[in-house]
Design an enzyme around this catalytic site. Structure first.
Site, mmCIF file in Angstrom:
data_model
loop_
_atom_site.group_PDB
_atom_site.id
_atom_site.type_symbol
_atom_site.label_atom_id
_atom_site.label_comp_id
_atom_site.label_asym_id
_atom_site.label_seq_id
_atom_site.Cartn_x
_atom_site.Cartn_y
_atom_site.Cartn_z
ATOM 1 N N ARG A 168 0.827 -1.216 0.000
ATOM 2 C CA ARG A 168 0.000 0.000 0.000
ATOM 3 C C ARG A 168 0.859 1.263 0.000
ATOM 4 O O ARG A 168 0.548 2.253 0.661
ATOM 5 C CB ARG A 168 -0.949 0.017 1.215
ATOM 6 C CG ARG A 168 -1.915 -1.147 1.264
ATOM 7 C CD ARG A 168 -2.890 -1.176 0.102
ATOM 8 N NE ARG A 168 -3.683 -2.395 0.141
ATOM 9 C CZ ARG A 168 -3.297 -3.559 -0.405
ATOM 10 N NH1 ARG A 168 -2.148 -3.631 -1.054
ATOM 11 N NH2 ARG A 168 -4.057 -4.623 -0.330
ATOM 12 N N SER A 242 -11.278 -0.185 3.247
ATOM 13 C CA SER A 242 -10.387 -0.587 4.341
ATOM 14 C C SER A 242 -9.643 0.638 4.869
ATOM 15 O O SER A 242 -8.920 1.296 4.128
ATOM 16 C CB SER A 242 -9.381 -1.637 3.849
ATOM 17 O OG SER A 242 -10.061 -2.797 3.429
ATOM 18 N N GLU A 338 -4.859 3.851 6.016
ATOM 19 C CA GLU A 338 -4.687 3.851 4.567
ATOM 20 C C GLU A 338 -5.048 5.199 3.929
ATOM 21 O O GLU A 338 -4.314 5.691 3.094
ATOM 22 C CB GLU A 338 -5.529 2.736 3.927
ATOM 23 C CG GLU A 338 -4.940 1.346 4.082
ATOM 24 C CD GLU A 338 -5.489 0.367 3.053
ATOM 25 O OE1 GLU A 338 -5.880 0.805 1.967
ATOM 26 O OE2 GLU A 338 -5.503 -0.844 3.343
#
Length: 342
Positions: A168, A242, A338
């Site tokens: 990520r 998420s 995130e």
């Protein structure tokens, strides 16, 4: 320049972020031509303003007042560039909806992106986050991208190595964060396609539907069904998917955690470290379905934070910090967020 750059002042961003936060932009421009970006770069005053590059607004938590020039990248276009013995090469302009682009590749008879079906956002945002799901990350099929360099005004091609992909993560979250604006992205899709069925959920779905030899479209359908069952629709309840990364810890730390938490959900990684299921950690702290102000933890998936109506960016941030604190207290594990806070 006047025709290219028609800005809107005090512009509502509520419909342009999937959390549904009622933020307003100091100045806003919808970018439909590369020439608009080049005109902004060429203007010293505009170039020096704080910038927020907006794609699908699906990985973003906004403050009420965004004191910046907000550029919504809406560049469109997708095409097959060519092929060789092993791959077919495709390109998407940065403003293309990611899921629609995945479906388009499947319509061309091309597999390779199906595990990333229904991920919200745009094609241009995909490499920034190195998006991934169900056993596939962008870096595995990415070849290169084109970006406008705001320091030089030049269009530059950036290959996979230069993107410095990690979990990520990419160079666009670091050195290139405020410098490069992605305008198009390219991928290599394999001619000898093989289904990635390493995730139990996907394999179970196909088994339940009596699909023994799945096509890429079958895998896409499975992923879509699983995501729809687990994750809230942003059109119905604001969210950014998420919210926390699955933490990666050394094997020794995982072994210590197993002593007190024998049901700990973890997955071994290359190199021997372990990825922990952040949703499981949060659930064990009792947060699933709980609220803090007008923000809350989704009742079906603790990894997702939601806007129950009228939540501010500050409320979402406070909830995230409370969840992080409890996970740290119980497991001595730091959860990284995130989405980008702006």
């Amino acid at each position: 320049m006047t025709n290219l750059l028609t800005f809107s002042a005090d512009y509502s961003l509520q419909s342009l972020n999937t959390f549904g936060i009622a933020a307003r932009a100091r100045q806003f421009l919808r970018v439909e031509q590369i020439e608009q970006l080049q005109a902004i770069q060429a203007d010293e005053q505009l170039r020096s303003m704080p910038r927020l590059i907006l794609g699908g607004g699906s990985n973003l938590v906004l403050s009420d007042q965004v004191d910046a020039l907000v550029l919504q990248v809406a560049l469109k276009g997708r095409q097959i560039l060519g092929e060789d013995e092993d791959y077919v090469y495709v390109q998407a302009s940065a403003g293309e909806n990611w899921h629609e682009f995945v479906l388009w590749t499947l319509e061309q008879g091309l597999g390779g992106l199906e595990n990333l079906s229904l991920i919200p956002g745009t094609a241009g945002a995909a490499p920034i986050q190195n998006i991934g799901a169900y056993g596939l990350e962008i870096q595995e099929i990415f070849t290169s991208l084109t970006a406008l360099d705001f320091e030089t005004g030049e269009l530059v091609e950036i290959d996979k190595v230069a993107c410095r992909f990690a979990y990520r993560d990419s160079v666009f979250k670091h050195e290139y964060k405020d410098r490069m604006v992605i305008v198009s992205v390219r991928f290599a899709l394999p001619k000898r396609w093989q289904a990635k069925l390493g995730y139990v959920d996907v394999a179970q779905y196909l088994h339940q539907h009596h699909i023994d030899r799945p096509t890429a479209k079958d895998v896409s359908n499975a992923v879509v069904a699983i995501r729809q069952a687990k994750l809230p629709d942003p059109a119905k309840i604001g969210n950014a998917g998420s919210f926390f990364k699955n933490p990666i810890v050394p094997a020794a730390q995982r072994d210590v955690l197993l002593v007190d938490h024998p049901h700990l959900v973890s997955y071994v990684q290359d190199g021997g470290a372990y990825k922990l299921a952040a949703g499981w950690l949060i659930d064990q702290c009792g947060w699933k379905g709980k609220k803090l102000g007008r923000a809350g933890v989704y009742e079906k998936q603790a990894l997702v934070l939601v806007n129950h109506g009228g939540a501010t960016g500050a409320e979402v941030k406070a909830l995230a910090q409370a969840v992080q604190a409890d996970v740290m207290s119980k497991f001595a594990v730091l959860l990284e967020v995130e989405p980008v806070f702006f």
